[in-house]
Scaffold this motif. Structure first.
Motif, PDB file in Angstrom:
ATOM      1  N   SER B 343      80.883  13.453  78.949  1.00  0.00           N
ATOM      2  CA  SER B 343      79.889  13.275  77.894  1.00  0.00           C
ATOM      3  C   SER B 343      79.926  14.480  76.959  1.00  0.00           C
ATOM      4  CB  SER B 343      78.504  13.122  78.525  1.00  0.00           C
ATOM      5  OG  SER B 343      77.811  14.329  78.430  1.00  0.00           O
ATOM      6  N   PRO B 344      79.503  14.267  75.719  1.00  0.00           N
ATOM      7  CA  PRO B 344      79.559  15.378  74.764  1.00  0.00           C
ATOM      8  C   PRO B 344      78.704  16.566  75.202  1.00  0.00           C
ATOM      9  CG  PRO B 344      78.862  13.329  73.696  1.00  0.00           C
ATOM     10  CD  PRO B 344      79.002  13.036  75.141  1.00  0.00           C
ATOM     11  N   ILE B 345      77.592  16.284  75.876  1.00  0.00           N
ATOM     12  CA  ILE B 345      76.782  17.411  76.333  1.00  0.00           C
ATOM     13  C   ILE B 345      77.190  17.739  77.753  1.00  0.00           C
ATOM     14  CG2 ILE B 345      74.457  18.245  76.816  1.00  0.00           C
ATOM     15  CD1 ILE B 345      73.502  16.378  74.624  1.00  0.00           C
ATOM     16  N   SER B 346      78.115  18.649  77.854  1.00  0.00           N
ATOM     17  CA  SER B 346      78.615  19.074  79.158  1.00  0.00           C
ATOM     18  C   SER B 346      79.411  20.334  78.897  1.00  0.00           C
ATOM     19  CB  SER B 346      79.527  18.010  79.762  1.00  0.00           C
ATOM     20  OG  SER B 346      80.669  17.846  78.949  1.00  0.00           O
ATOM     21  N   ARG B 347      79.821  21.012  79.946  1.00  0.00           N
ATOM     22  CA  ARG B 347      80.628  22.210  79.758  1.00  0.00           C
ATOM     23  C   ARG B 347      81.900  21.841  78.993  1.00  0.00           C
ATOM     24  NH1 ARG B 347      81.755  26.902  83.266  1.00  0.00           N
ATOM     25  NH2 ARG B 347      79.949  26.423  84.517  1.00  0.00           N
ATOM     26  N   GLU B 348      82.525  20.718  79.385  1.00  0.00           N
ATOM     27  CA  GLU B 348      83.751  20.308  78.694  1.00  0.00           C
ATOM     28  C   GLU B 348      83.496  20.110  77.207  1.00  0.00           C
ATOM     29  OE1 GLU B 348      82.435  19.047  81.455  1.00  0.00           O
ATOM     30  OE2 GLU B 348      83.722  17.499  82.278  1.00  0.00           O
ATOM     31  N   GLY B 349      82.370  19.430  76.943  1.00  0.00           N
ATOM     32  CA  GLY B 349      82.038  19.141  75.547  1.00  0.00           C
ATOM     33  C   GLY B 349      81.943  20.426  74.738  1.00  0.00           C
ATOM     34  N   ALA B 350      81.248  21.422  75.337  1.00  0.00           N
ATOM     35  CA  ALA B 350      81.077  22.700  74.639  1.00  0.00           C
ATOM     36  C   ALA B 350      82.428  23.361  74.405  1.00  0.00           C
ATOM     37  CB  ALA B 350      80.166  23.612  75.453  1.00  0.00           C
ATOM     38  N   ILE B 351      83.301  23.281  75.420  1.00  0.00           N
ATOM     39  CA  ILE B 351      84.603  23.924  75.276  1.00  0.00           C
ATOM     40  C   ILE B 351      85.452  23.210  74.228  1.00  0.00           C
ATOM     41  CG2 ILE B 351      86.757  24.427  76.486  1.00  0.00           C
ATOM     42  CD1 ILE B 351      85.133  25.178  78.906  1.00  0.00           C
ATOM     43  N   VAL B 352      85.287  21.897  74.148  1.00  0.00           N
ATOM     44  CA  VAL B 352      86.021  21.168  73.107  1.00  0.00           C
ATOM     45  C   VAL B 352      85.590  21.656  71.728  1.00  0.00           C
ATOM     46  CG1 VAL B 352      86.330  18.928  72.015  1.00  0.00           C
ATOM     47  CG2 VAL B 352      86.507  19.130  74.484  1.00  0.00           C
ATOM     48  N   ILE B 353      84.278  21.834  71.553  1.00  0.00           N
ATOM     49  CA  ILE B 353      83.805  22.322  70.256  1.00  0.00           C
ATOM     50  C   ILE B 353      84.351  23.731  70.005  1.00  0.00           C
ATOM     51  CG2 ILE B 353      81.784  22.853  68.846  1.00  0.00           C
ATOM     52  CD1 ILE B 353      80.261  20.798  70.487  1.00  0.00           C
ATOM     53  N   ASN B 354      84.306  24.569  71.029  1.00  0.00           N
ATOM     54  CA  ASN B 354      84.898  25.909  70.925  1.00  0.00           C
ATOM     55  C   ASN B 354      86.342  25.817  70.461  1.00  0.00           C
ATOM     56  OD1 ASN B 354      87.089  27.245  72.545  1.00  0.00           O
ATOM     57  ND2 ASN B 354      85.542  28.851  72.807  1.00  0.00           N
ATOM     58  N   ASN B 355      87.076  24.887  71.069  1.00  0.00           N
ATOM     59  CA  ASN B 355      88.480  24.711  70.717  1.00  0.00           C
ATOM     60  C   ASN B 355      88.673  24.314  69.267  1.00  0.00           C
ATOM     61  OD1 ASN B 355      91.010  24.269  72.776  1.00  0.00           O
ATOM     62  ND2 ASN B 355      89.061  24.716  73.728  1.00  0.00           N
ATOM     63  N   ILE B 356      87.822  23.391  68.831  1.00  0.00           N
ATOM     64  CA  ILE B 356      87.940  22.938  67.441  1.00  0.00           C
ATOM     65  C   ILE B 356      87.690  24.111  66.502  1.00  0.00           C
ATOM     66  CG2 ILE B 356      86.890  21.458  65.687  1.00  0.00           C
ATOM     67  CD1 ILE B 356      86.358  19.459  68.016  1.00  0.00           C
ATOM     68  N   ILE B 357      86.651  24.901  66.835  1.00  0.00           N
ATOM     69  CA  ILE B 357      86.320  26.028  65.968  1.00  0.00           C
ATOM     70  C   ILE B 357      87.457  27.039  65.923  1.00  0.00           C
ATOM     71  CG2 ILE B 357      84.784  27.991  65.654  1.00  0.00           C
ATOM     72  CD1 ILE B 357      82.552  26.261  66.839  1.00  0.00           C
ATOM     73  N   PHE B 358      87.994  27.374  67.105  1.00  0.00           N
ATOM     74  CA  PHE B 358      89.060  28.367  67.128  1.00  0.00           C
ATOM     75  C   PHE B 358      90.319  27.860  66.422  1.00  0.00           C
ATOM     76  CE2 PHE B 358      86.438  30.812  69.847  1.00  0.00           C
ATOM     77  CZ  PHE B 358      86.901  32.110  69.721  1.00  0.00           C
ATOM     78  N   SER B 359      90.602  26.574  66.577  1.00  0.00           N
ATOM     79  CA  SER B 359      91.763  26.032  65.872  1.00  0.00           C
ATOM     80  C   SER B 359      91.545  26.101  64.372  1.00  0.00           C
ATOM     81  CB  SER B 359      92.018  24.582  66.282  1.00  0.00           C
ATOM     82  OG  SER B 359      92.033  24.484  67.670  1.00  0.00           O
ATOM     83  N   ALA B 360      90.320  25.755  63.956  1.00  0.00           N
ATOM     84  CA  ALA B 360      90.022  25.811  62.524  1.00  0.00           C
ATOM     85  C   ALA B 360      90.153  27.243  62.018  1.00  0.00           C
ATOM     86  CB  ALA B 360      88.612  25.284  62.259  1.00  0.00           C
ATOM     87  N   ALA B 361      89.684  28.205  62.846  1.00  0.00           N
ATOM     88  CA  ALA B 361      89.773  29.602  62.442  1.00  0.00           C
ATOM     89  C   ALA B 361      91.233  30.013  62.285  1.00  0.00           C
ATOM     90  CB  ALA B 361      89.076  30.489  63.470  1.00  0.00           C
ATOM     91  N   ALA B 362      92.056  29.619  63.259  1.00  0.00           N
ATOM     92  CA  ALA B 362      93.481  29.963  63.171  1.00  0.00           C
ATOM     93  C   ALA B 362      94.082  29.331  61.921  1.00  0.00           C
ATOM     94  CB  ALA B 362      94.218  29.501  64.420  1.00  0.00           C
ATOM     95  N   ALA B 363      93.674  28.093  61.631  1.00  0.00           N
ATOM     96  CA  ALA B 363      94.211  27.413  60.454  1.00  0.00           C
ATOM     97  C   ALA B 363      93.795  28.125  59.175  1.00  0.00           C
ATOM     98  CB  ALA B 363      93.747  25.961  60.438  1.00  0.00           C
ATOM     99  N   THR B 364      92.537  28.611  59.113  1.00  0.00           N
ATOM    100  CA  THR B 364      92.123  29.282  57.877  1.00  0.00           C
ATOM    101  C   THR B 364      92.872  30.595  57.698  1.00  0.00           C
ATOM    102  OG1 THR B 364      90.288  30.329  59.025  1.00  0.00           O
ATOM    103  CG2 THR B 364      89.770  28.371  57.782  1.00  0.00           C
ATOM    104  N   VAL B 365      93.117  31.290  58.815  1.00  0.00           N
ATOM    105  CA  VAL B 365      93.869  32.538  58.681  1.00  0.00           C
ATOM    106  C   VAL B 365      95.302  32.233  58.236  1.00  0.00           C
ATOM    107  CG1 VAL B 365      94.699  34.594  59.869  1.00  0.00           C
ATOM    108  CG2 VAL B 365      92.448  33.713  60.394  1.00  0.00           C
ATOM    109  N   LEU B 366      95.854  31.174  58.820  1.00  0.00           N
ATOM    110  CA  LEU B 366      97.208  30.772  58.422  1.00  0.00           C
ATOM    111  C   LEU B 366      97.240  30.440  56.933  1.00  0.00           C
ATOM    112  CD1 LEU B 366     100.110  29.989  59.414  1.00  0.00           C
ATOM    113  CD2 LEU B 366      99.280  27.660  59.534  1.00  0.00           C
ATOM    114  N   LEU B 367      96.243  29.666  56.523  1.00  0.00           N
ATOM    115  CA  LEU B 367      96.172  29.265  55.116  1.00  0.00           C
ATOM    116  C   LEU B 367      96.090  30.481  54.204  1.00  0.00           C
ATOM    117  CD1 LEU B 367      95.907  26.744  53.293  1.00  0.00           C
ATOM    118  CD2 LEU B 367      93.450  27.132  53.333  1.00  0.00           C
TER     119      LEU B 367
END
Lengths: 181, 657
Positions: B343-367
């Motif tokens: 479910s979205p509200i779970s440890r996994e869910g939180a880590i998925v959001i963390n992952n999305i944020i970090f990927s986005a951050a890496a993408a902005t630095v790359l950009l």
């Protein structure tokens, strides 16, 4: 999950690579000035003044009877910091006139750097928006142009000027330009 | 002679690495266990050859053999020994040598530690390592040969940039490379998983320690580089969003995401395709980072390659590794068994959001780093991107990540009941707001400062609360003590790392927001007052170093009557190169840094330009990063990692299907 989602990373990557290759093959040696600017007169640009320093003007450039350098720099740029001492050397030991273009910078910090590390520039023009640098075809900082005695751009050096560059490229070119008529 | 031997060994190393790549493939095709098993021996041999080659190059530096072109260009007989040694990797060719040395070390480590990994998987991993090794060794031999001789030899070397002679700068590349190259192991494991179309939970157990190890090294490496910039560049700043810094930051962001997603993959046997993708991307960033830093590929924000033949080789390597692996991913990842739902509200869910944020951050630095190239390709304009872009894009991305990080460890796996932790979150939120408001009330501050301090306290309290709650579940004192001892090291590691982030944020916020900067001109006897501290310019004297002359100033700093210290900032002059440099002097206390830079001398008035920075809590930046790295080490020492490499003895000789 749909199967084609898995292709998204690959497609993104291919697009990136296409850009890279275009860059690599169109502009084979990017440390050279694109042919558009090479051997053109230094464009007639107007700069803002950095307080307390001489303002870089086009008249300066065209009335000077020797080859000179135009250095694009900023206080936030690490390679510029490394290059700075070498610019001082060019000015003091080799008596070469260097014009500075201060690029997208905090003017107070720019002033501090010059106060502290010495001012290698004969005069300085401020380019806060980066528009002037675009006219010159500057990719980033630091970048240095060599002008001949008629104010024509004859060489473009990308990245910091290291001791090696002074000896191997900058000085030989300057000497050659000085001998040419 | 030694240099020629080194060159020869490098050529041999190339052939060995090709064998390491090819033989396992033949082994699989012919179903030959023997051919598979060779990969281990290849990795031993490759390590020996590369080490010898590297040592011979290092010897050329130590003995100042200026008949070697690379040494003549980059070294100098007057350099202190340590900088002769570290000078080996202070240039493109040498740094690539260091790269393959580290690569050979990792392959060796995997061969030794991974004895119990099924032969088939292990040899595929080593085969991929062999491919990477041969590509890099070939790159060195064919485009960037460090062993070229110079005729006639030079009498003296040319490499003497004093700013670059610093211990922080000298030792940070090895750490950085240990980080970059460590990601090659997670990369190779991912390729193996994609080829075999299986990524079970034991697979992720093998991968995780390597991801953790690389992340830890990357963290240390980046910190050392930043520490150098702070101490040596004389601006009182510590991060400049320079392309070179970004190059190491992107793999770090990807590795951070990888680290978190691999936890989910291990615990919940899901998110595997995503973890694999992150491993591929993280290593691709490493490749990009390696090239950006030393090869002149992107000098500052500059163009893609300064030497076209190198550029084409690099491009081919990127296409081969990144393109090839992503193609394999597209083809085989859908065939991996998809994992459990959550479910979205779970440890996994939180880590998925963390992952999305970090990927986005890496993408902005790359950009931001590559943006100039894109703009140039799309339009005729040429631009470059400065710190304002990164600050305005990066910080807002990190805010939700930190908010999430404050409470997600409290969430349970699978499906968290939000009601259970709702009250705690509100409690921590209110306490953090109160403390922050109090601090801001005392010392004024902008909204950004408020946000920074709030996030730091929020993360700190959240992490501590979570820890104590787990510990204090025990009823008696003994039970609590037992819980403290048996609390898994990896969980301690997480708490330490998160607290490290919190300390870091506090340091970064405070040292930026409350920095005092004084620029003035002083004569002997003059007094400067900074934050209740009295700085007296007492004297100036001339000093002589091995190859410089210096004006050394003495500043007497009185904090109060009994607490007095001295600082000696220098202005050096290097006659050989006619260069002036400033050596800042830093008084570093736990709660503040006082930083003095001595500038140009005004000969007429005997005045010196002086700049003084007072940065509160600046040390917290380094302390925070040290906590993060320590968390990584703690987590690595968790016994479960050892266990995962020791089990499976039974399956060791898993038959080849």
């Amino acid at each position: 999950m749909k199967k084609y989602y898995y292709y998204i990373p690959l497609i993104t990557f291919i697009l990136l690579i296409l850009f890279f290759s275009r860059q690599l093959f169109l502009n084979k040696d990017p440390s050279h000035l694109p042919s558009v600017m090479l051997d053109e007169s230094f464009p007639k640009l107007e700069f803002n003044q950095l307080e307390k320093y001489n303002l870089l003007t086009i008249e300066d450039i065209f009335s000077y009877d020797k080859p000179s350098l135009v250095n694009v720099w900023a206080s936030w740029c690490v390679p510029c910091k490394i290059e700075h001492a070498n610019l001082m050397l060019l000015k003091n030991k080799h008596s070469i006139r260097i014009y500075g273009i201060n690029y997208k910078d905090n003017l107070q910090e720019a002033d501090e750097i010059l106060n502290l590390d010495g001012n290698p520039f004969y005069s300085i023009g401020v380019d806060s928006s980066g528009r002037i640098a675009i006219n010159l075809g500057v990719y980033g900082v630091p970048e240095t142009f060599i002008l001949d005695r008629n104010g024509k751009i004859r060489y473009r050096h990308v990245g910091p000027i290291l001791e090696y560059d002074i000896r191997e490229t900058i000085l030989p070119i300057l000497t050659k330009l000085e001998q040419d008529d | 002679m030694l240099v020629e031997l080194g060159h020869f060994c490098l050529a041999l190393a190339l052939s060995v690495s090709i064998l390491q790549f090819v033989l396992p493939i033949i082994g699989i095709k012919l179903k030959s266990t023997r051919a598979l098993a060779t990969s281990t021996y290849s990795s031993y041999l490759f390590f020996c050859l590369v080490s010898f080659s590297f040592i011979s190059l290092m010897w050329a530096y130590i003995s100042s053999d200026f008949s070697v072109a690379l040494v003549a260009q980059n070294s100098h007989s007057l350099k202190p020994l340590i900088y002769k040694v570290t000078g080996v990797w202070g240039n493109h060719e040498g740094s690539l040598m260091l790269w393959i040395l580290v690569l050979s070390l990792y392959s060796l480590a995997l061969s030794i530690i991974g004895k119990n990994i099924p032969l088939k998987i292990k040899s595929i991993v080593l085969s991929v390592q062999g491919l990477i090794a041969s590509a890099f060794t070939g790159f060195i031999l064919f485009t960037s040969n460090p062993f070229l001789r110079l005729l006639p030899p030079k009498l003296e070397g040319e490499g003497f940039n004093p700013i670059l002679q610093d211990i922080g700068l000298a030792i940070h590349p090895p750490f950085l490379y240990l980080g970059y190259v460590g990601l090659s192991i997670t990369f190779s494991f991912s390729i193996a998983a994609l080829i075999l179309k299986q990524a079970d939970s034991i697979w992720i157990k093998w991968v995780r320690p390597w991801a953790m190890l690389s992340w830890t090294f990357l963290t240390i490496g980046i910190a050392l580089g930043s520490w150098w910039a702070y101490r040596e560049l004389g601006w009182g700043g510590w991060w400049f969003w320079d392309p070179v810094e970004n190059a190491s930051f992107m793999p770090w962001l990807a590795a951070t995401a990888l680290l978190h997603s691999s936890i989910v993959a291990e615990k919940r046997n899901t998110l595997k395709a995503w973890t694999i993708l992150l491993a591929l991307i993280a290593f691709s960033f490493s490749l990009l980072g390696t090239f950006i830093v030393r090869s002149g590929v992107l000098v500052s924000v500059h163009a893609f390659a300064s030497d076209p033949s190198r550029g084409i080789y690099i491009l081919l390597m990127l296409i081969l590794f990144t393109g090839g692996s992503l193609a394999l991913f597209a083809k085989n990842a859908p065939k991996l068994k998809s994992g459990n739902m959550f479910s979205p509200i779970s440890r996994e869910g939180a880590i998925v959001i963390n992952n999305i944020i970090f990927s986005a951050a890496a993408a902005t630095v790359l950009l931001g780093t590559l943006y100039p190239i894109f703009i140039d390709a799309l339009t005729a304009n040429k631009v470059s991107v400065g710190p304002p872009y990164f600050e305005s894009v990066f910080i807002p991305l990190m805010v939700p990540a930190i908010l999430l990080c404050g409470f997600s460890p409290m969430l349970t796996w699978k499906r968290a009941v939000f009601d259970n932790i709702y009250e705690r979150i509100i409690f921590i939120f209110i306490v953090s707001i109160l403390i922050t408001s109090f601090l801001i009330y005392i010392r004024n501050g902008s909204a950004m400062t408020f946000l920074g301090i709030f996030l730091s306290i929020w993360l700190f309290l959240g992490t501590i609360y979570d820890f104590f709650e787990r510990i204090l579940r025990g009823k008696s004192f003994n039970e609590v003590a037992k819980r403290i001892v048996s609390y898994p090291r990896s969980a301690y590691g997480m708490s330490f790392a998160h607290i490290g982030v919190s300390i870091f944020i506090l340091g970064a916020t405070m040292s930026t927001a409350y920095k005092t900067e004084i620029e003035t001109s002083v004569q002997i006897g003059d007094k400067i007052i900074v934050e209740n501290k009295e700085l007296i310019f007492e004297s100036i004297k001339q000093n002589q170093g091995p190859n410089w002359l210096a004006d050394v100033a003495t500043f007497r700093i009185s904090h109060n009557e009994s607490d007095i210290s001295f600082l000696y900032p220098e202005r050096r002059f290097y006659p050989a190169s006619q260069i002036n440099t400033s050596e800042p002097a830093i008084l570093s206390r736990l709660f503040y840094d006082l930083y003095i830079v001595l500038g140009e001398k005004d000969i007429k008035n005997k005045n010196f330009a002086v700049r003084v920075y007072y940065s509160p809590l600046l040390n917290f930046i380094w302390i925070g990063i040290a906590f993060m790295a320590f968390g990584g080490i703690l987590s690595l020492s968790d016994k479960k990692h050892r266990v995962s490499y020791k089990t499976l003895r039974k399956n060791r000789n898993l038959s080849i299907k």
